[in-house]
Scaffold this motif. Structure first.
Motif, short mmCIF file in Angstrom:
data_model
loop_
_atom_site.label_atom_id
_atom_site.label_comp_id
_atom_site.label_asym_id
_atom_site.label_seq_id
_atom_site.Cartn_x
_atom_site.Cartn_y
_atom_site.Cartn_z
N THR A 101 1.01 -1.95 -0.08
CA THR A 101 -0.05 0.27 -0.33
C THR A 101 0.88 1.34 0.30
OG1 THR A 101 -0.28 0.56 2.68
CG2 THR A 101 -1.47 -1.27 1.12
N PRO A 102 0.24 2.17 -0.07
CA PRO A 102 1.18 3.40 0.01
C PRO A 102 2.59 3.89 1.23
CG PRO A 102 -0.92 4.48 -1.77
CD PRO A 102 -0.77 2.66 -0.85
N HIS A 132 1.09 2.41 -10.12
CA HIS A 132 -0.09 2.33 -9.61
C HIS A 132 -0.79 0.91 -8.81
CE1 HIS A 132 0.83 4.80 -13.13
NE2 HIS A 132 0.97 3.70 -14.07
N GLN A 133 -1.58 1.35 -8.34
CA GLN A 133 -2.64 -0.04 -8.04
C GLN A 133 -2.36 -1.27 -8.75
OE1 GLN A 133 -6.30 1.03 -6.84
NE2 GLN A 133 -6.18 2.94 -8.42
N GLN A 137 -4.19 0.02 -12.51
CA GLN A 137 -4.78 1.01 -12.98
C GLN A 137 -4.59 2.26 -12.20
OE1 GLN A 137 -7.86 1.54 -14.84
NE2 GLN A 137 -7.80 3.89 -13.37
N TYR A 139 -3.56 5.50 -9.50
CA TYR A 139 -4.04 5.88 -8.43
C TYR A 139 -4.94 7.37 -9.20
CZ TYR A 139 -2.01 3.12 -5.24
OH TYR A 139 -1.53 1.78 -4.72
N ASP A 140 -5.91 8.27 -8.47
CA ASP A 140 -6.85 9.22 -8.45
C ASP A 140 -5.13 10.56 -8.63
OD1 ASP A 140 -8.57 8.31 -8.68
OD2 ASP A 140 -9.05 8.83 -6.72
N ASP A 141 -4.06 10.37 -7.72
CA ASP A 141 -2.83 11.46 -8.11
C ASP A 141 -2.12 10.40 -8.35
OD1 ASP A 141 -0.82 12.73 -8.18
OD2 ASP A 141 -0.63 12.84 -5.88
N GLU A 144 0.84 9.45 -6.47
CA GLU A 144 0.87 8.73 -5.03
C GLU A 144 1.94 7.96 -4.70
OE1 GLU A 144 -1.01 7.87 -2.26
OE2 GLU A 144 -1.29 9.32 -3.17
N ARG A 183 1.95 -2.67 -12.05
CA ARG A 183 2.48 -1.72 -11.44
C ARG A 183 3.50 -0.56 -11.68
NH1 ARG A 183 0.94 -2.96 -5.18
NH2 ARG A 183 1.06 -0.78 -4.89
#
Length: 463
Positions: A101-102, A132-133, A137, A139-141, A144, A183
């Motif tokens: 996770t971030p 990425h996730q 996909q 992240y919104d940012d 991130e 990712r």
């Protein structure tokens, strides 16, 4: 961590430029060395002052994947095939990062950076390919995970050069990225957007921190795009893995009709802002030709040994004027002294020699330490690597009260640090004037360690 205040460091002995000087007083302001006075009297009552017995420039760590620190020691069992290699290790790494996770990335990276500082590194070059996730996909940012590396540096106080990595394909044939690589992936347009976002994010850090670019390798990036990625560095550092593994050499040769180093020399503007990582599979001629470009060899001897990459031809490289930086790569063991020691002792094992990288003028430890300091600064695009006016104040003080260093001359003390010592000989470290290691310990060790413990438990439970 502030670097605004003016402070003074007095050293009984300091390596100023290329010479040992005695009773040296440094003035640090806004993160830089602004004044050097030799033969200055010791004054323990100077306001905001610090004293050191033996003061050196603190090299930059030239190549790191921060999140891999949490994998240290977890990949040493024999796999089901019985033929373990870099490529089987990579599969474990892919499974590991599927769960990250971030916040875990931030905590693990801060811990690795803390250990770098306690080992004597003054800055870190992060070769950052996790974007990425887990699904691939974004992240919104878009930035991130880069922002988590930046936040880690804010916590640790390390000088950061952040290199977002461009990763397109699973091989030279242009095949799609596999499950563990999803990712990483970007096309050129999205990578350009990522670079813009990362540059904005880095502005939260002190002025000594910056960005560059990193086309991952000739396997993972289209040949036609490497030059465009380099141009996005805007004159900053450009790093690329090159000639690390025998299967990689064979794959590139089959696809491009040339070995990786041969192709790079013929097709890319390799020069002083480039750092080529590993270079463990070069011919003698390739070694000579690449050394003469002025590019930096980004060497990570402990990881290269751990993964069975091969032995970098350091003797020939230095004979041809080559420059080098030392990095911790997989962070299986973070130790400036041990990386330098592994570099030289691997040459001795291969050539049945001793003091392989010494010269008539410089002992082995002195030569490779200074090379790592100068080359690390070049690889990081950082005005450091030397104790001189105008340089960033990246400084390393050895603990001359250590029983193995006591009463030694400066040259012998430096050799002893490299060949008989390690992190326990590092007493103080400054990164751009930030006094982050004091009396052998990082100033935020307890908090950083607690966050790291919390981050790794679910990761290890899930493997």
């Amino acid at each position: 961590m502030s670097q605004d205040q003016t402070t003074t460091v007095w050293a009984k002995t300091a390596l100023v430029g290329n010479e040992w000087q005695s009773n040296v007083q440094l003035t640090l302001s806004m993160g830089k060395i602004t004044r050097i006075i030799a033969n200055a009297p010791a004054d323990g009552h100077l306001a905001n002052g610090h004293q050191a017995a033996l003061l050196l420039p603190a090299p930059a760590n030239g190549h790191s994947h921060g999140f891999q620190r949490a994998m240290a020691g977890l990949s040493e069992a024999r796999g089901p095939s019985g033929q373990d290699s870099f490529w089987t290790w990579r599969q474990l790494m892919f499974r590991f990062l599927d769960h990250l996770t971030p916040l875990q990335v931030q905590a693990i990276t801060a811990y690795a950076q803390m250990e770098m500082l306690e080992a004597g590194f003054g800055a870190s070059v992060e070769f950052h390919y996790l974007h990425h996730q887990p699904s691939g996909q974004p992240y919104d940012d878009l930035a991130e995970l880069s922002a988590r590396i930046i936040a880690a540096a804010d916590i640790s106080g390390i000088g950061l050069t952040l290199l977002p990595v461009m990763y397109q394909y699973g091989g030279c044939d242009g095949r799609a990225l596999g499950r563990g690589q999803r990712r990483f992936g970007n096309d050129l347009d999205r990578y350009s957007q990522l670079m813009s976002a990362v540059r904005n994010a880095v502005r939260m850090l002190p002025d000594d921190c910056q960005t560059g670019t990193a086309p991952h390798s000739l396997r993972a990036v289209a040949a036609r795009d490497v030059q465009a990625i380099a141009e996005l560095a805007q004159g900053g550092p450009v790093h690329m893995h090159l000639a690390e593994q025998l299967p990689e050499v064979a794959e590139v040769q089959a696809a491009y009709g040339a070995r990786p180093v041969e192709w790079a020399l013929d097709n890319l503007p390799i020069g002083p802002n480039w750092s080529l990582i590993h270079l463990t599979q070069m011919t003698p001629q390739e070694t000579c030709d690449m050394a003469q470009t002025g590019a930096v060899a980004g060497l990570c001897p402990l990881t290269e040994a751990s993964l069975g990459d091969g032995i970098f031809d350091g003797v020939r490289w230095f004979e041809n004027g080559g420059r080098m930086a030392i990095g911790s790569d997989s962070n299986i063991r973070i130790s400036l002294a041990e990386e330098l020691r592994q570099l030289d002792t691997s040459q001795r094992l291969r050539d049945h020699s001793r003091a392989a990288l010494a010269t008539r003028q410089l002992s082995t430890g002195r030569r490779i330490f200074q090379a790592a300091a100068a080359g690390g600064a070049q690889a990081a695009g950082r005005g450091s690597g030397r104790i001189e006016v105008g340089a960033w104040a990246d400084l390393l003080a050895l603990d001359m009260s250590h029983p193995d260093l006591a009463d030694l001359s400066p040259n012998t003390a430096l050799d002893t640090f490299v060949f008989a010592g390690g992190n326990d000989m590092v007493r103080d470290v400054w990164s751009a004037g930030r006094h982050v290691v004091q009396d052998r310990q990082h100033i935020a060790r307890d908090a950083i360690t607690a966050a790291y413990r919390k981050a790794i438990k679910p990761l290890r439970d899930g493997l």
